[in-house]
Design a protein around this motif. Structure first.
Motif, PDB file in Angstrom:
ATOM      1  N   THR A 162      -2.794   7.665  -1.155  1.00 19.51           N
ATOM      2  CA  THR A 162      -4.072   7.639  -0.430  1.00 19.51           C
ATOM      3  C   THR A 162      -4.009   6.665   0.742  1.00 19.51           C
ATOM      4  O   THR A 162      -4.446   6.987   1.851  1.00 19.51           O
ATOM      5  CB  THR A 162      -5.219   7.252  -1.371  1.00 19.51           C
ATOM      6  OG1 THR A 162      -5.258   8.179  -2.455  1.00 19.51           O
ATOM      7  CG2 THR A 162      -6.554   7.246  -0.651  1.00 19.51           C
ATOM      8  N   LYS A 163      -3.458   5.491   0.508  1.00 22.58           N
ATOM      9  CA  LYS A 163      -3.351   4.490   1.572  1.00 22.58           C
ATOM     10  C   LYS A 163      -2.408   4.959   2.678  1.00 22.58           C
ATOM     11  O   LYS A 163      -2.693   4.775   3.865  1.00 22.58           O
ATOM     12  CB  LYS A 163      -2.903   3.149   1.004  1.00 22.58           C
ATOM     13  CG  LYS A 163      -3.988   2.512   0.166  1.00 22.58           C
ATOM     14  CD  LYS A 163      -3.572   1.183  -0.396  1.00 22.58           C
ATOM     15  CE  LYS A 163      -4.731   0.588  -1.184  1.00 22.58           C
ATOM     16  NZ  LYS A 163      -4.481  -0.771  -1.614  1.00 22.58           N
ATOM     17  N   LYS A 164      -1.294   5.575   2.304  1.00 21.66           N
ATOM     18  CA  LYS A 164      -0.369   6.093   3.315  1.00 21.66           C
ATOM     19  C   LYS A 164      -1.026   7.193   4.145  1.00 21.66           C
ATOM     20  O   LYS A 164      -0.847   7.253   5.365  1.00 21.66           O
ATOM     21  CB  LYS A 164       0.900   6.624   2.650  1.00 21.66           C
ATOM     22  CG  LYS A 164       1.829   5.555   2.165  1.00 21.66           C
ATOM     23  CD  LYS A 164       3.093   6.154   1.578  1.00 21.66           C
ATOM     24  CE  LYS A 164       4.066   5.073   1.173  1.00 21.66           C
ATOM     25  NZ  LYS A 164       5.359   5.598   0.743  1.00 21.66           N
ATOM     26  N   ALA A 165      -1.779   8.067   3.507  1.00 22.07           N
ATOM     27  CA  ALA A 165      -2.467   9.142   4.227  1.00 22.07           C
ATOM     28  C   ALA A 165      -3.498   8.579   5.181  1.00 22.07           C
ATOM     29  O   ALA A 165      -3.625   9.038   6.329  1.00 22.07           O
ATOM     30  CB  ALA A 165      -3.123  10.109   3.234  1.00 22.07           C
ATOM     31  N   ALA A 166      -4.241   7.577   4.745  1.00 18.88           N
ATOM     32  CA  ALA A 166      -5.251   6.959   5.614  1.00 18.88           C
ATOM     33  C   ALA A 166      -4.589   6.301   6.820  1.00 18.88           C
ATOM     34  O   ALA A 166      -5.069   6.436   7.951  1.00 18.88           O
ATOM     35  CB  ALA A 166      -6.058   5.937   4.826  1.00 18.88           C
ATOM     36  N   MET A 167      -3.479   5.626   6.594  1.00 22.67           N
ATOM     37  CA  MET A 167      -2.781   4.969   7.703  1.00 22.67           C
ATOM     38  C   MET A 167      -2.205   5.986   8.687  1.00 22.67           C
ATOM     39  O   MET A 167      -2.294   5.797   9.897  1.00 22.67           O
ATOM     40  CB  MET A 167      -1.672   4.069   7.164  1.00 22.67           C
ATOM     41  CG  MET A 167      -2.184   2.834   6.446  1.00 22.67           C
ATOM     42  SD  MET A 167      -0.875   1.855   5.709  1.00 22.67           S
ATOM     43  CE  MET A 167      -0.104   1.170   7.179  1.00 22.67           C
ATOM     44  N   SER A 168      -1.639   7.055   8.180  1.00 27.28           N
ATOM     45  CA  SER A 168      -1.003   8.025   9.071  1.00 27.28           C
ATOM     46  C   SER A 168      -2.008   8.832   9.880  1.00 27.28           C
ATOM     47  O   SER A 168      -1.672   9.368  10.930  1.00 27.28           O
ATOM     48  CB  SER A 168      -0.083   8.959   8.286  1.00 27.28           C
ATOM     49  OG  SER A 168      -0.829   9.794   7.440  1.00 27.28           O
ATOM     50  N   SER A 169      -3.236   8.910   9.408  1.00 23.23           N
ATOM     51  CA  SER A 169      -4.249   9.677  10.143  1.00 23.23           C
ATOM     52  C   SER A 169      -5.145   8.787  11.006  1.00 23.23           C
ATOM     53  O   SER A 169      -6.088   9.275  11.615  1.00 23.23           O
ATOM     54  CB  SER A 169      -5.108  10.487   9.165  1.00 23.23           C
ATOM     55  OG  SER A 169      -5.834   9.630   8.315  1.00 23.23           O
ATOM     56  N   SER A 170      -4.833   7.497  11.070  1.00 19.27           N
ATOM     57  CA  SER A 170      -5.644   6.546  11.827  1.00 19.27           C
ATOM     58  C   SER A 170      -5.085   6.331  13.227  1.00 19.27           C
ATOM     59  O   SER A 170      -3.888   6.417  13.443  1.00 19.27           O
ATOM     60  CB  SER A 170      -5.671   5.197  11.113  1.00 19.27           C
ATOM     61  OG  SER A 170      -6.190   5.325   9.822  1.00 19.27           O
TER      62      SER A 170
END
Length: 76
Positions: A15-23
């Motif tokens: 979840t954290k990786k997905a949030a970072m990559s879409s920011s």
């Protein structure tokens, strides 16, 4: 030397990786006691964040590491 973002809960890593990559930018907010701790789940390298917000307890060593990486540091 490996420095990065970690988490004690492996289930939160994706979840954290997905949030970072879409920011457009990534800002780490962490109290100074978290710097230097090793966690079981690796999230991302420290240089993947654009800015860090922390408290005045951060050591000079960590200030230098962060600034040498070109990361904006905000002490509140």
């Amino acid at each position: 030397e490996s420095r990065g973002l970690g988490d004690v809960y492996k289930r939160q890593v994706l979840t954290k990786k997905a949030a970072m990559s879409s920011s457009l930018s990534t800002i780490l907010v962490a109290d100074s006691s978290k710097f230097g701790l090793v966690r079981s789940a690796f999230v991302a390298p420290l240089n993947s964040v654009d800015a860090i917000v922390t408290d005045s307890g951060i050591t000079d060593e960590w200030k230098n590491i962060i600034q040498d990486m070109g990361i904006k540091l905000y002490i509140v």
